[in-house]
Design an enzyme around this catalytic site. Structure first.
Site, PDB file in Angstrom:
ATOM      1  N   GLN A 206      30.322   3.582 -20.178  1.00 34.39           N
ATOM      2  CA  GLN A 206      30.424   4.553 -19.091  1.00 34.39           C
ATOM      3  C   GLN A 206      31.785   5.255 -19.113  1.00 34.39           C
ATOM      4  OE1 GLN A 206      28.200   1.415 -16.197  1.00 34.39           O
ATOM      5  NE2 GLN A 206      29.134   3.113 -15.132  1.00 34.39           N
ATOM      6  N   ARG A 353      27.153  -0.419  -8.756  1.00 33.87           N
ATOM      7  CA  ARG A 353      26.775   0.651  -7.842  1.00 33.87           C
ATOM      8  C   ARG A 353      27.544   0.587  -6.528  1.00 33.87           C
ATOM      9  NH1 ARG A 353      20.921   3.693  -7.954  1.00 33.87           N
ATOM     10  NH2 ARG A 353      21.851   5.705  -7.685  1.00 33.87           N
ATOM     11  N   CYS A 354      28.848   0.485  -6.705  1.00 30.19           N
ATOM     12  CA  CYS A 354      29.727   0.535  -5.547  1.00 30.19           C
ATOM     13  C   CYS A 354      31.108   0.933  -6.024  1.00 30.19           C
ATOM     14  CB  CYS A 354      29.833  -0.816  -4.855  1.00 30.19           C
ATOM     15  SG  CYS A 354      31.070  -1.899  -5.538  1.00 30.19           S
ATOM     16  N   GLU A 723      26.089   6.416  -5.276  1.00 27.54           N
ATOM     17  CA  GLU A 723      25.913   5.031  -4.860  1.00 27.54           C
ATOM     18  C   GLU A 723      25.743   4.839  -3.354  1.00 27.54           C
ATOM     19  OE1 GLU A 723      30.620   3.843  -4.914  1.00 27.54           O
ATOM     20  OE2 GLU A 723      29.460   3.961  -6.736  1.00 27.54           O
TER      21      GLU A 723
HETATM   22  N1  MCN Z   1      25.262  15.625  -7.409  1.00 29.70           N
HETATM   23  C1  MCN Z   1      24.959  16.860  -6.868  1.00 29.70           C
HETATM   24  N2  MCN Z   1      25.574  17.252  -5.713  1.00 29.70           N
HETATM   25  C2  MCN Z   1      26.468  16.457  -5.079  1.00 29.70           C
HETATM   26  C3  MCN Z   1      26.773  15.188  -5.618  1.00 29.70           C
HETATM   27  C4  MCN Z   1      26.163  14.796  -6.814  1.00 29.70           C
HETATM   28  O1  MCN Z   1      24.125  17.568  -7.412  1.00 29.70           O
HETATM   29  N3  MCN Z   1      27.073  16.844  -3.965  1.00 29.70           N
HETATM   30  C5  MCN Z   1      24.651  15.197  -8.681  1.00 29.70           C
HETATM   31  C6  MCN Z   1      25.714  15.122  -9.777  1.00 29.70           C
HETATM   32  O2  MCN Z   1      26.006  16.308 -10.370  1.00 29.70           O
HETATM   33  C7  MCN Z   1      25.112  14.072 -10.721  1.00 29.70           C
HETATM   34  C8  MCN Z   1      24.449  13.111  -9.742  1.00 29.70           C
HETATM   35  O3  MCN Z   1      24.182  13.866  -8.553  1.00 29.70           O
HETATM   36  O4  MCN Z   1      24.182  14.662 -11.574  1.00 29.70           O
HETATM   37  C9  MCN Z   1      25.349  11.902  -9.382  1.00 29.70           C
HETATM   38  O5  MCN Z   1      26.626  12.392  -9.120  1.00 29.70           O
HETATM   39  P1  MCN Z   1      27.853  11.531  -8.551  1.00 29.70           P
HETATM   40  O6  MCN Z   1      27.607  11.133  -7.152  1.00 29.70           O
HETATM   41  O7  MCN Z   1      29.076  12.295  -8.852  1.00 29.70           O
HETATM   42  O8  MCN Z   1      27.844  10.182  -9.408  1.00 29.70           O
HETATM   43  P2  MCN Z   1      28.230   9.992 -10.944  1.00 29.70           P
HETATM   44  O9  MCN Z   1      27.641  11.055 -11.744  1.00 29.70           O
HETATM   45  O10 MCN Z   1      29.666   9.686 -11.078  1.00 29.70           O
HETATM   46  O11 MCN Z   1      27.391   8.693 -11.255  1.00 29.70           O
HETATM   47  C10 MCN Z   1      27.851   7.416 -10.877  1.00 29.70           C
HETATM   48  C11 MCN Z   1      26.948   6.773  -9.854  1.00 29.70           C
HETATM   49  C12 MCN Z   1      27.185   5.344  -9.856  1.00 29.70           C
HETATM   50  S1  MCN Z   1      28.700   4.830  -9.350  1.00 29.70           S
HETATM   51  C13 MCN Z   1      26.247   4.468 -10.317  1.00 29.70           C
HETATM   52  S2  MCN Z   1      26.598   2.805 -10.390  1.00 29.70           S
HETATM   53  C14 MCN Z   1      24.980   4.917 -10.716  1.00 29.70           C
HETATM   54  C15 MCN Z   1      24.614   6.199 -10.127  1.00 29.70           C
HETATM   55  O12 MCN Z   1      25.590   7.082 -10.178  1.00 29.70           O
HETATM   56  N4  MCN Z   1      24.451   4.582 -11.902  1.00 29.70           N
HETATM   57  C16 MCN Z   1      23.326   5.226 -12.320  1.00 29.70           C
HETATM   58  N5  MCN Z   1      23.383   6.641 -10.378  1.00 29.70           N
HETATM   59  C17 MCN Z   1      22.754   6.270 -11.530  1.00 29.70           C
HETATM   60  N6  MCN Z   1      21.623   6.900 -11.919  1.00 29.70           N
HETATM   61  C18 MCN Z   1      21.076   6.560 -13.107  1.00 29.70           C
HETATM   62  N7  MCN Z   1      19.938   7.187 -13.475  1.00 29.70           N
HETATM   63  N8  MCN Z   1      21.605   5.615 -13.920  1.00 29.70           N
HETATM   64  C19 MCN Z   1      22.715   4.945 -13.559  1.00 29.70           C
HETATM   65  O13 MCN Z   1      23.236   4.046 -14.382  1.00 29.70           O
END
Ligand code: MCN
Length: 768
Positions: A206, A353-354, A723
């Site tokens: 990651q 996931r936190c 998360e």
């Molecule tokens: N997004 C959006 N608008 C927002 C916030 C987010 O469209 N206001 C979209 C983002 O562009 C991204 C997705 O939602 O495509 C998740 O964004 P974000 O909240 O920034 O999280 P990360 O991309 O940093 O992902 C990490 C988070 C965590 S901490 C875990 S654990 C987790 C999770 O995401 N692991 C996952 N979701 C998961 N989903 C899948 N399919 N697989 C994992 O391993």
């Protein structure tokens, strides 16, 4: 459909195990059958004698190269291969490399290890008991099993507030150990080229750049000669942040043999040895005024860290960001203490996931809020209304030092209450109870700090927490974007292209997104803690704006006016007052390579690093209704309502998918997904017969609602979301079951809230 889905549903994903290199060898790990034992002897002669076995590695051989121990991301050490002792069941003891994976397995079975069993320690209580064997006697100066001690807050002010309280509400609970259990297990293909001395490692990560820096430190190789490639990753959920011994073994084996070496972890290996989350014992109390106002919170956490402290720490704080607890409430003051305990379990505390221990903190918060409201005889929703931060409170400084910058908490709560029909449900509940039926409703309201960044406070291994994006617009007007984040299923290929399109007007279909290759991507801190949108996503926005600024100069040149006379509408510059005279971003891109103004560098590309001034603070309200069967303790979910405010949503469909995924994990956590060890330190859930995760069949339906409060510091107002539901959701399920049996006076049932625990609570009227 997301851009990446076309590849996945056609079976065209390219995962680490799909990497096949000429002359590749295969690696298998021999793991300890015992939780705690001294190693008397290791005899590898039978393994060496098997045709096709190329290498057998032991801890002693690693020690000769000074590689038996490696640093963890928490500044602790972890055994790469056991030397003197094994400290958890499943620990890596030997490694066999062979021509094929079956020979490597046979090689492991042919190794004879003689152990002298030692008493296993399987919980913090045993760990802290006087006279307990010292698990980490490898560490100089380690005289007991304390991993760390930590405190935060204002002790005196908290004591004063408790002295003035009308009511003190208490709660003690355990958040059980749990495993993220992604579909794809961990693995690597290490390829050291003896001719060029370049090391390429394909691996499930990651955070590829952090791994590159860690490998450079561990293997003492120059960083520019290391290339980490994290191809498609089949789920991470925090499990693929740490650097596991298996990666290091494959790297060392490849260097020693001069051939590519593949390690593919199997499900049992993944379930018993890689990063676990949670396993925290929380004991706290709340000082209350009789009108419902919270005056102070005091809590203590005992964490079961396992044998090695391998949390991915974003900061100097030993317990991650746990002190973000109660950030959405006006609690006056507070004081938190924590103690980490070494035990004979696999390394725990990974950010499953936190955002670094926030899940446990928020669970305790929302369970405590319910207990406090019940103790005061105040309605759950009303108690929250009294104490949630009002809209005019922002920015609000929490007693533990965070700055919560924005939110509309009352609005979210109200939408949730209206959607579930709160008043009506309460009437229905009373009527049902009169007939012996047990209905319950549980609320969870929470904010959490997402987007680990802000280089003044957060770092990993001393590297500051920022993120990056690099954008190249080709002369045809099509673009390639690379970031320091690394998607594992979250959909970055779709959403980053949307941001570029939003900022530059280039159609999203004309933007290719690449992540995960350290030779091409700019340095970034990876994807976890829902930090990608808050940090890397902001960098995508910023680099697009930089490119737009250059394109504007080119447009002025093409339109033969001064830059000040140029206006911008999505995808097109035009002359102020003469909108028919314009140049599209594609025309500017062509000119950047063919007709640039005098003195301007050719090309249309750039990069940006975003060092956020603050974390982002999404808010959520989850409400669950259940019916408990008084005869069996079985409980069924009736409805789940979620109201999420993650600021501006880049892709609403992806956001909803993230929330549904998180709620599924929350539901799982509340009633089936937990990891236990028996008294001997044997792990119980080493396969999916014993470690339960929900299928679509068990998972309830979810009703989703949204509120949008833009993040004040993010260029497009987005906050993290990945998360939230997994963090805030579990308390809503547990609160609902406890609400259904409130007449028994039972204040707590530890997760998983299994039917037999509910049944026992109904019979005994005691906490379970
Ligand atoms: N997004 C959006 N608008 C927002 C916030 C987010 O469209 N206001 C979209 C983002 O562009 C991204 C997705 O939602 O495509 C998740 O964004 P974000 O909240 O920034 O999280 P990360 O991309 O940093 O992902 C990490 C988070 C965590 S901490 C875990 S654990 C987790 C999770 O995401 N692991 C996952 N979701 C998961 N989903 C899948 N399919 N697989 C994992 O391993």
């Amino acid at each position: 459909m997301r851009v990446e889905d076309s590849r996945f549903i056609r079976g065209r994903g390219n995962y680490t195990d799909d990497v096949k290199l000429p002359g590749m060898l295969y690696m298998e790990i021999l793991r300890s059958p015992l939780a705690h034992a001294r190693i008397i002897s290791i005899d590898t002669s039978r393994a060496w004698a098997i045709p096709g076995v190329r290498l057998v590695l032991t801890g002693e051989m690693m020690a000769q190269r000074n590689l038996a121990w490696m640093p963890t991301l928490s500044y602790d050490t972890q055994a790469v291969l056991a030397t003197d002792k094994v400290r958890f069941q499943g620990q890596e003891v030997c490694v066999v490399v062979a021509d094929d994976p079956y020979i490597a397995k046979d090689g492991c079975e042919a190794i004879d290890v003689e152990y002298e069993p030692l008493p296993p320690i399987v919980n913090p209580e045993q760990s802290a008991a006087p006279g307990a064997p010292v698990i980490r006697d490898d560490k100089q100066g380690q005289v007991d099993n304390t991993c760390y001690r930590w405190e935060v807050g204002d002790r005196e002010a908290t004591e004063r507030a408790f002295a003035e309280a009308d009511v003190v509400s208490k709660l003690k609970l355990h958040y059980p150990r749990s495993h993220p259990s992604p579909i794809e297990c961990c693995g690597s293909v290490a390829d050291f080229d003896p001719a060029t001395k370049k090391l390429t490692v394909y691996m499930t990560s990651q955070a590829p750049h952090i791994v590159r820096s860690a490998v450079a430190l561990i293997a003492e190789l120059p960083e520019h000669m290391i290339r980490i490639v994290s191809p498609d990753v089949g789920g991470g959920f925090g499990n693929k942040v740490p650097v596991y011994p298996g990666y290091v073994h494959s790297i060392l084996a490849s260097i020693l043999l001069g051939k590519p070496v593949k390690w593919t972890e199997d499900k049992t290996g993944n379930l018993i040895s890689t990063g676990f989350g949670r396993d925290m014992y929380l004991d706290g109390e709340m000082a209350l005024r009789s009108d419902g106002k919270i005056l102070a919170v005091r809590m203590h956490a005992d964490t079961d860290q396992g044998a090695f402290f391998a949390d991915a720490q974003p900061s100097k704080f030993k317990i991650g960001l746990m002190h973000s607890t109660f950030a959405c409430y006006n609690i006056g003051t507070g004081y938190i203490t924590a103690q980490g305990h070494y035990t004979n379990k696999a390394p725990g505390g990974v950010a499953y996931r936190c955002s670094f221990r926030v899940t446990e903190a928020m669970f305790f918060q929302e369970r405590m809020v319910q207990a406090a409201a019940d103790d005061l005889g105040i309605d759950q929703a009303e108690f929250r209304r009294v104490n949630l931060l009002p809209d005019d409170a922002f920015p609000a400084r929490t007693p533990f030092g965070f700055l919560v910058d924005s939110g509309q908490y009352d609005k979210c709560l109200q939408i949730g209450l209206d959607a579930i029909g709160y008043e009506e449900f309460r009437r229905e509940q009373a009527a049902a109870r009169a007939k012996g039926r047990l209905l319950g409703i549980g609320i969870s309201t929470m904010t959490e700090p997402l987007g680990a960044g802000n280089s003044r406070e957060y770092d990993i291994l001393g590297i500051k927490m920022f993120d990056s994006a690099e954008l190249r617009v080709h002369l045809t007007g099509k673009a390639i974007l690379r970031t320091g984040a690394k998607t594992q299923g979250q959909g970055h290929e779709t959403t980053w292209a949307q941001i570029v399109s939003h900022e530059l007007g280039i159609p999203a279909a004309d933007v290719v997104v690449e992540e995960g290759d350290t030779d091409t991507a700019p340095y970034g801190m990876g994807t976890y803690a829902s930090r990608s949108t808050p940090v890397a996503g902001a960098a995508v926005s910023m680099v697009s704006r930089k490119i737009r600024a250059k394109a504007r100069k080119i447009a002025a040149h093409l339109l033969e006016v001064s830059e000040e006379d140029i206006e911008w509408e999505l995808g097109r510059f035009f002359v102020r007052g003469a909108p028919e005279r314009g140049a599209t971003i594609q025309e500017c891109a062509m000119a950047a390579y063919s007709n640039m103004p005098d003195g301007m560098e050719p090309g249309l590309e750039g990069n940006a690093y975003y060092d956020p001034p603050n974390l982002t603070w999404p808010f959520a309200c989850y409400i669950v209704t259940v019916e408990v069967d008084p005869e069996t303790g079985v409980w069924d979910v009736l409805r789940v309502v979620a109201v999420d405010d993650c600021g501006v949503r880049i892709n609403p469909m992806i956001v909803e998918g993230q929330i549904m995924g998180g709620l599924t994990e929350a539901y799982a956590m509340s009633n089936m997904q937990f990891q236990t060890y028996d008294a001997e330190g044997n792990i119980v859930g080493s396969n999916y017969m014993d470690y339960l995760i929900p299928t679509a069949w068990e998972t309830p339906g979810f009703e989703l609602h949204e509120v949008v409060t833009p993040c004040p510091h993010h260029p497009i107002g987005a906050k993290g979301v990945g998360e939230c539901a997994a963090v805030g959701g579990p308390a809503a399920f547990v609160n609902a079951v406890l609400d259904a049996i409130a007449h028994t006076g039972v204040r707590n049932i530890d997760m998983p809230v299994l039917p037999d625990r509910v049944w026992t609570a109904l019979q005994t009227h005691q906490d379970v």
